[in-house]
Design a protein around this motif. Structure first.
Motif, mmCIF file in Angstrom:
data_model
loop_
_atom_site.group_PDB
_atom_site.id
_atom_site.type_symbol
_atom_site.label_atom_id
_atom_site.label_comp_id
_atom_site.label_asym_id
_atom_site.label_seq_id
_atom_site.Cartn_x
_atom_site.Cartn_y
_atom_site.Cartn_z
ATOM 1 N N MET A 38 -61.154 83.338 12.291
ATOM 2 C CA MET A 38 -62.436 83.163 12.973
ATOM 3 C C MET A 38 -60.946 83.140 14.959
ATOM 4 S SD MET A 38 -64.623 79.894 11.961
ATOM 5 C CE MET A 38 -65.265 79.578 10.571
ATOM 6 N N HIS A 69 -76.760 82.279 11.586
ATOM 7 C CA HIS A 69 -75.501 81.395 11.058
ATOM 8 C C HIS A 69 -73.998 82.547 11.723
ATOM 9 C CE1 HIS A 69 -77.280 78.461 7.389
ATOM 10 N NE2 HIS A 69 -77.407 78.632 9.045
ATOM 11 N N HIS A 71 -71.368 82.863 14.079
ATOM 12 C CA HIS A 71 -70.202 82.287 14.309
ATOM 13 C C HIS A 71 -69.570 81.651 15.455
ATOM 14 C CE1 HIS A 71 -67.660 82.543 9.836
ATOM 15 N NE2 HIS A 71 -68.960 82.816 10.083
ATOM 16 N N GLY A 74 -66.808 78.530 18.594
ATOM 17 C CA GLY A 74 -65.821 78.222 19.314
ATOM 18 C C GLY A 74 -66.435 78.306 20.955
ATOM 19 N N SER A 88 -65.391 66.925 7.763
ATOM 20 C CA SER A 88 -65.447 66.782 6.269
ATOM 21 C C SER A 88 -66.323 68.596 6.208
ATOM 22 C CB SER A 88 -66.259 66.213 5.342
ATOM 23 O OG SER A 88 -67.520 65.728 5.884
ATOM 24 N N ALA A 89 -66.989 68.829 7.150
ATOM 25 C CA ALA A 89 -67.904 70.495 6.847
ATOM 26 C C ALA A 89 -67.018 71.324 8.206
ATOM 27 C CB ALA A 89 -68.951 69.879 8.363
ATOM 28 N N ALA A 90 -65.964 71.185 7.603
ATOM 29 C CA ALA A 90 -64.910 72.748 7.763
ATOM 30 C C ALA A 90 -65.147 73.379 7.563
ATOM 31 C CB ALA A 90 -63.235 72.185 7.933
ATOM 32 N N GLY A 91 -65.801 74.508 7.597
ATOM 33 C CA GLY A 91 -66.164 75.990 6.740
ATOM 34 C C GLY A 91 -66.783 75.405 5.892
ATOM 35 N N ASN A 92 -68.040 74.899 6.094
ATOM 36 C CA ASN A 92 -68.949 74.794 5.814
ATOM 37 C C ASN A 92 -70.250 75.403 6.499
ATOM 38 O OD1 ASN A 92 -71.805 74.114 4.696
ATOM 39 N ND2 ASN A 92 -71.218 72.962 3.768
ATOM 40 N N ILE A 93 -69.826 77.146 6.776
ATOM 41 C CA ILE A 93 -70.998 77.406 8.197
ATOM 42 C C ILE A 93 -72.142 76.593 8.155
ATOM 43 C CG2 ILE A 93 -71.589 79.394 8.807
ATOM 44 C CD1 ILE A 93 -68.460 78.956 8.499
ATOM 45 N N PRO A 94 -73.196 76.686 6.850
ATOM 46 C CA PRO A 94 -74.497 75.903 6.874
ATOM 47 C C PRO A 94 -74.553 74.562 8.100
ATOM 48 C CG PRO A 94 -74.520 76.692 5.112
ATOM 49 C CD PRO A 94 -73.019 76.701 5.674
ATOM 50 N N MET A 96 -72.200 73.306 9.254
ATOM 51 C CA MET A 96 -71.910 73.272 11.075
ATOM 52 C C MET A 96 -72.947 74.204 11.829
ATOM 53 S SD MET A 96 -67.837 75.031 9.861
ATOM 54 C CE MET A 96 -67.338 74.914 11.648
ATOM 55 N N ARG B 38 -68.744 79.126 -1.025
ATOM 56 C CA ARG B 38 -70.022 77.881 0.009
ATOM 57 C C ARG B 38 -68.948 77.722 1.084
ATOM 58 N NH1 ARG B 38 -71.904 73.293 -3.696
ATOM 59 N NH2 ARG B 38 -69.104 73.270 -4.211
ATOM 60 N N VAL B 39 -67.961 78.418 1.075
ATOM 61 C CA VAL B 39 -66.897 77.795 3.038
ATOM 62 C C VAL B 39 -66.333 78.787 2.873
ATOM 63 C CG1 VAL B 39 -66.953 75.446 2.316
ATOM 64 C CG2 VAL B 39 -65.190 76.652 1.015
ATOM 65 N N TRP B 40 -65.978 78.379 4.470
ATOM 66 C CA TRP B 40 -64.639 79.658 4.591
ATOM 67 C C TRP B 40 -63.636 79.124 4.619
ATOM 68 C CZ3 TRP B 40 -66.779 84.334 6.842
ATOM 69 C CH2 TRP B 40 -65.983 85.095 7.565
ATOM 70 N N ALA B 47 -58.524 72.137 12.469
ATOM 71 C CA ALA B 47 -58.678 72.760 11.098
ATOM 72 C C ALA B 47 -60.073 71.917 11.001
ATOM 73 C CB ALA B 47 -58.277 71.170 10.916
ATOM 74 N N GLY B 48 -61.295 72.207 12.711
ATOM 75 C CA GLY B 48 -62.396 71.619 11.912
ATOM 76 C C GLY B 48 -63.352 73.080 11.635
ATOM 77 N N LYS B 49 -62.926 74.571 11.889
ATOM 78 C CA LYS B 49 -63.533 75.296 11.762
ATOM 79 C C LYS B 49 -64.019 75.869 10.310
ATOM 80 C CE LYS B 49 -63.014 77.995 15.240
ATOM 81 N NZ LYS B 49 -62.738 78.525 16.421
ATOM 82 N N GLU B 50 -62.333 75.897 9.441
ATOM 83 C CA GLU B 50 -62.108 76.259 8.755
ATOM 84 C C GLU B 50 -61.903 75.409 7.420
ATOM 85 O OE1 GLU B 50 -60.954 81.086 10.696
ATOM 86 O OE2 GLU B 50 -59.969 78.790 11.298
ATOM 87 N N TYR B 51 -62.126 75.748 6.220
ATOM 88 C CA TYR B 51 -61.418 74.649 5.234
ATOM 89 C C TYR B 51 -59.805 75.899 4.284
ATOM 90 C CZ TYR B 51 -60.468 73.254 0.393
ATOM 91 O OH TYR B 51 -60.111 72.307 -0.195
#
Lengths: 111, 198
Positions: A38, A69, A71, A74, A88-94, A96, B38-40, B47-51
């Motif tokens: 990203m 959805h 991205h 940013g 806890s939502a990091a990387g979970n696009i839905p 976020m 389920r995750v990116w 660290a708040g954007k990608e797992y």
């Protein structure tokens, strides 16, 4: 990252914010959709130019976020200064996207 | 006719490839290689954007990616050919050694990749090498617990792989409290289920 230079000025003086957004977003998708970083995608010139469109582009970002959805996390953060998604939502696009849309509703944004 | 994918990855036309999913911006190549849709996964600056797996350095280095896959049981190995009883992942990096992409080996030796926000494709490993992803720099493998079941037919194999993918997702992403005890229990239940289907 292979990129195509993006014109930094509108194609024509009559280009609306939405037209400019569409043109820039298309260039961004073309050049970055195959990337996983990203950071790389967000640093693309077209993405940075979308950020420079400022608050006027926020409804367009929110609509695309809600429908696809895409991205825009940013860009939304850079323009609004908000950071509504929990760690806890990091990387979970839905999740976020949901957090951003909830924040937008709570702050009177329409899209 | 050259497809848009072949324009970006000219090598795909060489070895033959197959698009196996629609475009999806909710998971990426590392997630797909890890068995997680389920995750990116990416060690980005924010660290708040990608797992990224807890405890693994958030760095775009070969070692950090190897450590991320090590958290799933993968170890560095030699040889990209298929080996009975093992699952393999290939890591790609650019000319500067920065990781760009990962592919996962399929039973039979071909590879599957999620192409950023775009489609999943089945392909020959080196056909994705080039300007976008660079080249393969590392092969990792782990014991494939489902391998022993392949003799009983594809249906069973797919079933237990699905179960194990679900377990992996639960254990690594959605629920950090997912315990090893529960994981072991779920694996055992999966084995029983497959056994009963024999």
């Amino acid at each position: 990252m292979a990129t195509t230079p993006v014109k930094s000025t509108p194609e024509s003086p009559a280009e609306t914010v939405e037209e400019r957004f569409r043109r820039l977003a298309a260039a961004w998708h073309r050049d970055t959709d195959y990337l996983s970083s990203m950071d790389d995608a967000d640093s693309h010139p077209a993405y940075q130019e979308i950020i420079r469109l400022g608050p006027e582009v926020v409804p367009l970002l929110l609509r695309d976020l809600a429908e696809n959805h895409t991205h825009w996390f940013g860009a939304l953060e850079a323009i609004t200064g908000a950071r509504p998604a929990p760690a806890s939502a990091a990387g979970n696009i839905p999740r976020m996207a949901e957090a951003w849309l909830r924040w937008a509703k709570d702050n009177g944004c329409q899209w | 006719m050259v497809t848009p994918l072949e324009t970006v990855f000219p090598g795909l036309a060489r070895g033959g490839y197959r698009v196996t999913s629609p475009r999806d911006g909710e998971y990426n190549c590392i997630a797909w290689a890890a068995g997680d849709t389920r995750v990116w996964w990416w060690p980005g600056r924010d660290a708040g954007k990608e797992y990224w797996p807890p405890g693994v350095p958030r760095e775009r280095t070969r070692d950090a990616f190897a450590a991320a896959f090590a958290s799933l049981g993968y170890k560095i190995c030699e040889g990209e050919g298929p080996e009975a009883g093992y699952e393999k992942i290939a890591l790609f990096a650019d000319a500067a050694g920065m990781p760009t992409h990962a592919s996962r080996q399929l039973p039979g030796g071909r590879w599957t990749s999620k192409l950023g926000k775009a489609e999943d494709v089945e392909h020959e490993l080196h056909d994705l090498e080039g300007a976008v992803y660079g080249a393969v720099v590392l092969i990792l493998r782990r014991a494939a617990t489902a391998a022993e079941l392949r003799v009983d037919g594809n249906g069973c194999v797919l079933l237990i792989q699905e179960i194990e993918n679900w377990i992996r997702r639960e254990a690594t992403v959605e629920n950090r409290r997912f315990s090893e005890r529960r994981r072991a229990h779920a694996v055992e239940r999966g084995r029983e289920l497959v056994h009963n289907l024999r």
